[in-house]
Structures are given as C-alpha cells and as structure tokens.
Design a protein around this motif. Sequence first.
Motif, PDB file in Angstrom:
ATOM      1  N   TYR A   5       0.888  -1.153   0.000  1.00 16.47           N
ATOM      2  CA  TYR A   5       0.000   0.000   0.000  1.00 16.47           C
ATOM      3  C   TYR A   5       0.928   1.205   0.000  1.00 16.47           C
ATOM      4  O   TYR A   5       1.942   1.204   0.707  1.00 16.47           O
ATOM      5  CB  TYR A   5      -0.861   0.017   1.277  1.00 16.47           C
ATOM      6  N   PHE A   6       0.606   2.222  -0.799  1.00 18.15           N
ATOM      7  CA  PHE A   6       1.460   3.407  -0.786  1.00 18.15           C
ATOM      8  C   PHE A   6       0.655   4.661  -1.087  1.00 18.15           C
ATOM      9  O   PHE A   6      -0.425   4.612  -1.666  1.00 18.15           O
ATOM     10  CB  PHE A   6       2.625   3.264  -1.776  1.00 18.15           C
ATOM     11  N   GLU A   7       1.215   5.778  -0.651  1.00 16.34           N
ATOM     12  CA  GLU A   7       0.670   7.091  -0.964  1.00 16.34           C
ATOM     13  C   GLU A   7       1.751   7.826  -1.747  1.00 16.34           C
ATOM     14  O   GLU A   7       2.912   7.853  -1.344  1.00 16.34           O
ATOM     15  CB  GLU A   7       0.318   7.867   0.303  1.00 16.34           C
ATOM     16  N   VAL A   8       1.341   8.411  -2.862  1.00 18.10           N
ATOM     17  CA  VAL A   8       2.285   9.120  -3.718  1.00 18.10           C
ATOM     18  C   VAL A   8       1.684  10.455  -4.124  1.00 18.10           C
ATOM     19  O   VAL A   8       0.479  10.559  -4.330  1.00 18.10           O
ATOM     20  CB  VAL A   8       2.671   8.259  -4.966  1.00 18.10           C
ATOM     21  N   LYS A   9       2.546  11.469  -4.206  1.00 10.89           N
ATOM     22  CA  LYS A   9       2.088  12.805  -4.577  1.00 10.89           C
ATOM     23  C   LYS A   9       2.766  13.248  -5.868  1.00 10.89           C
ATOM     24  O   LYS A   9       3.979  13.103  -6.012  1.00 10.89           O
ATOM     25  CB  LYS A   9       2.403  13.809  -3.459  1.00 10.89           C
ATOM     26  N   ASP A  10       1.966  13.776  -6.784  1.00 12.52           N
ATOM     27  CA  ASP A  10       2.498  14.412  -7.986  1.00 12.52           C
ATOM     28  C   ASP A  10       3.001  15.777  -7.529  1.00 12.52           C
ATOM     29  O   ASP A  10       2.212  16.647  -7.148  1.00 12.52           O
ATOM     30  CB  ASP A  10       1.387  14.553  -9.039  1.00 12.52           C
ATOM     31  N   VAL A  11       4.317  15.968  -7.521  1.00  8.24           N
ATOM     32  CA  VAL A  11       4.916  17.197  -7.010  1.00  8.24           C
ATOM     33  C   VAL A  11       4.415  18.418  -7.782  1.00  8.24           C
ATOM     34  O   VAL A  11       4.184  19.481  -7.207  1.00  8.24           O
ATOM     35  CB  VAL A  11       6.461  17.111  -7.037  1.00  8.24           C
ATOM     36  N   GLY A  12       4.187  18.266  -9.078  1.00  8.67           N
ATOM     37  CA  GLY A  12       3.740  19.388  -9.912  1.00  8.67           C
ATOM     38  C   GLY A  12       2.333  19.860  -9.615  1.00  8.67           C
ATOM     39  O   GLY A  12       2.065  21.066  -9.571  1.00  8.67           O
ATOM     40  N   THR A  66      -2.564  13.772  -4.584  1.00  7.23           N
ATOM     41  CA  THR A  66      -2.097  12.591  -3.859  1.00  7.23           C
ATOM     42  C   THR A  66      -2.984  11.399  -4.186  1.00  7.23           C
ATOM     43  O   THR A  66      -4.202  11.532  -4.294  1.00  7.23           O
ATOM     44  CB  THR A  66      -2.128  12.859  -2.340  1.00  7.23           C
ATOM     45  N   LEU A  67      -2.350  10.241  -4.350  1.00  8.21           N
ATOM     46  CA  LEU A  67      -3.067   8.991  -4.613  1.00  8.21           C
ATOM     47  C   LEU A  67      -2.696   7.971  -3.545  1.00  8.21           C
ATOM     48  O   LEU A  67      -1.544   7.914  -3.115  1.00  8.21           O
ATOM     49  CB  LEU A  67      -2.669   8.418  -5.979  1.00  8.21           C
TER      50      LEU A  67
END
Length: 130
Positions: free
Chosen positions: A57-64, A68-69
């Motif tokens: 399970y992970f949380e990732v953010k599009d820096v641009g 967040t997903l």
Amino acid sequence: MKPTISETDYKTIYSLIQDMPASQRTKEMGQLQKELDSAKKVADENIGTDVIRLNSYFEVKDVGTGKTLQLTLVMPKMADLSQQKISILSPLGVALIGFSEGMIVEWLLPGGLKNLQILKVGNEVPTVKS
C-alpha cells in the motif's frame, strides 16, 4: 537511482513478463524488464518495509500538481481501480516498484513527465522461515 527488488518479487514479475504472449506485450512491460534488469536484488527478509513491492500500500504525490493517490500495487489479475489496486504492468506501477518512502521518482507517464514523491509505504513484515 536504481530500484530495490526482493528475490520473490523479481522471480514473480520476471515470470509474468516471460509468460506473456508477444502479441500482448506492451511498452510498459519493456520498461519493467529494464527496471528489473537494473534493480538491486535482495533476499526477501532483507528488503526494507518502506520499499514499494508487490502488494504494497502506498501514498504518492504528484509534485507538480500536489495531487495525492493512495494505491496498492498488485499483479494484473488483481488490479481493480475501484479498490485503488493498480497493476505492476501499469505505467505508475512500473515507475514506483522498488523505490522507498521519501524518494522522488521522475518518470514519463501518459500525462507527461512527472515527479512523484512517495509519502508513505505499508508492507506486511516478511516472516522468516526456520
């Protein structure tokens, strides 16, 4: 920046790619093969709990964009976007497998070149067989 892959994940993913008929191979499969070839392979019990691997399970953010997903990385047959489960063969799955919490990964996705910051990774701790 090379990904770190557990031996079990390496064998599982490699078999998936090898068993796929040529007519069903995608660009992402080729990219995943390159990632596997360049990855640091470690024994299952030595991989960090903060590394994205199969069933993580992970949380990732599009820096641009700041978007967040929250997702889980799974084998293709288990993928279900309604349950936030993405395939290892998806562009995002290929981009993030083997990278750790806190890292920023630059990857060309269908929406363009993205900088993806891994905010959180959850994994079950592997049990050591005696």
